[in-house]
Design an enzyme around this catalytic site. Structure first.
Site, mmCIF file in Angstrom:
data_model
loop_
_atom_site.group_PDB
_atom_site.id
_atom_site.type_symbol
_atom_site.label_atom_id
_atom_site.label_comp_id
_atom_site.label_asym_id
_atom_site.label_seq_id
_atom_site.Cartn_x
_atom_site.Cartn_y
_atom_site.Cartn_z
ATOM 1 C CB SER A 132 16.929 3.937 -35.248
ATOM 2 O OG SER A 132 16.074 3.257 -35.444
ATOM 3 C CB SER A 133 16.509 -1.252 -33.493
ATOM 4 O OG SER A 133 15.018 -0.884 -34.433
ATOM 5 C CB CYS A 134 16.773 1.317 -39.128
ATOM 6 S SG CYS A 134 17.068 2.611 -38.514
ATOM 7 C CG LEU A 151 9.898 3.854 -29.855
ATOM 8 C CD1 LEU A 151 10.278 5.220 -30.301
ATOM 9 C CD2 LEU A 151 9.666 3.353 -28.827
ATOM 10 N NE ARG A 159 9.801 -4.757 -39.675
ATOM 11 C CZ ARG A 159 9.809 -6.067 -40.237
ATOM 12 N NH1 ARG A 159 10.384 -7.054 -39.525
ATOM 13 N NH2 ARG A 159 10.949 -5.477 -41.483
ATOM 14 C CE LYS A 185 18.119 8.944 -35.173
ATOM 15 N NZ LYS A 185 18.319 9.818 -34.676
ATOM 16 C CE1 TYR A 189 14.978 8.644 -38.508
ATOM 17 C CE2 TYR A 189 15.785 6.384 -38.270
ATOM 18 C CZ TYR A 189 15.080 7.712 -37.738
ATOM 19 O OH TYR A 189 14.982 7.960 -36.505
ATOM 20 N N GLY A 222 9.281 12.927 -28.192
ATOM 21 C CA GLY A 222 8.927 14.399 -26.894
ATOM 22 C C GLY A 222 8.347 14.731 -25.697
ATOM 23 C CD1 TRP A 228 0.199 -2.639 -47.808
ATOM 24 C CD2 TRP A 228 2.261 -1.705 -48.466
ATOM 25 N NE1 TRP A 228 0.158 -1.673 -48.836
ATOM 26 C CE2 TRP A 228 1.491 -0.912 -48.361
ATOM 27 C CE3 TRP A 228 3.436 -1.664 -47.983
ATOM 28 C CZ2 TRP A 228 1.965 0.324 -49.031
ATOM 29 C CZ3 TRP A 228 4.194 -0.671 -48.248
ATOM 30 C CH2 TRP A 228 3.296 0.349 -48.966
ATOM 31 C CB ALA A 259 10.630 19.367 -27.235
ATOM 32 C CG HIS A 303 6.989 4.401 -38.382
ATOM 33 N ND1 HIS A 303 6.998 6.044 -37.578
ATOM 34 C CD2 HIS A 303 8.395 3.742 -38.624
ATOM 35 C CE1 HIS A 303 8.607 6.117 -38.143
ATOM 36 N NE2 HIS A 303 8.872 5.445 -38.955
#
Length: 313
Positions: free
Chosen positions: A110-112, A170, A213, A143, A139, A20, A206, A15, A183
């Site tokens: 997560s979309s990863c 996000l 994205r 997930k 990561y 959160g 970079w 949270a 990010h």
């Protein structure tokens, strides 16, 4: 009139993080009696402590938004930590909820989790059909494990609604702006703001900036989560959440520059890692569910930059 005593109890893990805090800001949260423990009060990496906490409080529903998150630099530097911490959090929480008889759990993934080489059309049934992106593999694996555990729990007990939402990338209020931890969009906001303040004529990107994205404002994800919580039975086991369109890295830098008013130029460091060339979710299930994010890219960047100026600049 609904009193605090009659409102159902909702536990939000994580949270204090960006998702959160956006959930706590959502108007529909008023219909719940919210438990929002810090990691000091509820250490999800401690199995016994998690089981005891859930058994003691017995929430009616849980939103699992906790996690150890970071950008490419952080994931590359600490892959062991990203894999173990996020796996422990997910497994301990889902198992504790099962043992305590919690009927509803909205798990944020997560979309990863999607294979690295697919690029676009990332539909929910494509998870585990190919190799993951190495820059955040730990990561992603964590997930995937939590998502699968939720599916297995419902297979063993069809009365459970342990559903997984898979949001795209996000950004938004309460984001992290430290370059070592942030990010893409908050990192861009910080870099371009610093260039504006110092009068720097250039900002570094970079890679060549052509990688694409998909980003969504965090307030929109909060809206989707609250809708899911209102009727979890209407959700499929897994559901992508996103705008369904993407932009290049160069586009995001240009959009931030427009919002901030910086008029310098960009230079590209082609020796830096950039991750996947494209990662665009298929939102057909989301469309069938009847929901779409409402915030445009420039509206979201403006709100995020206003927050950055107030709290970080």
């Amino acid at each position: 009139m609904t009193t605090q005593a009659t409102r159902p109890v909702l536990l939000i893990t994580g949270a204090g993080g960006m998702v959160g805090r956006n959930l706590l800001d959502h108007p529909d949260i008023a219909g719940w009696q919210v438990l929002a423990p810090s990691s000091r009060d509820l250490d999800l990496c401690d199995k016994a402590a998690t089981e005891a906490w859930i058994a003691r409080h017995r929430p009616d529903a849980v939103i699992h938004a906790a996690g150890l998150v970071g950008g490419i630099q952080a994931n590359l530097a600490q892959p062991v930590r990203f894999l173990t911490a996020n796996t422990e959090m997910g497994l301990n929480l889902v198992q504790a909820c099962r043992q305590a008889g919690v009927g509803t759990l909205i798990n944020l993934a997560s979309s990863c989790m999607y294979p690295r080489d697919l690029g676009d059309g990332l539909a929910e049934d494509l998870v585990l059909t190919g190799m993951l992106e190495p820059t955040n593999e730990g990561y992603a694996l964590a997930k995937i494990v939590t998502m699968r555990l939720c599916q297995y729990a419902m297979r063993e007990d069809p009365d459970l609604a342990y559903k997984t939402l898979i949001p795209c990338n996000l950004y938004g209020k309460w984001d992290k702006f430290d370059p070592a931890r942030s990010h893409l969009i908050p990192a861009i906001i910080h870099k371009v703001h610093q260039a504006q303040v110092t009068g720097a004529p250039t900002v570094e990107i970079w890679g060549d900036g052509t990688a694409r994205r998909e980003f969504m404002y965090a307030g929109d994800l909060a809206d989707a989560v609250m809708r899911a919580l209102a009727d979890p039975a209407a959700l499929p086991d897994t559901l992508n959440i996103g705008p369904g369109h993407d932009h290049s890295i160069n586009d995001y830098y240009a959009a931030v520059a427009r919002v901030i008013g910086w008029q310098g130029s960009f230079v590209h460091d082609l020796d830096r890692p950039v991750g996947m060339k494209r990662k665009l979710l298929d939102v057909a299930r989301q469309t069938d569910w009847g929901w779409a994010p409402a915030t445009t890219l420039e509206q979201g960047i403006r709100a995020t930059y206003d927050f950055y100026q107030e709290h970080h600049a």
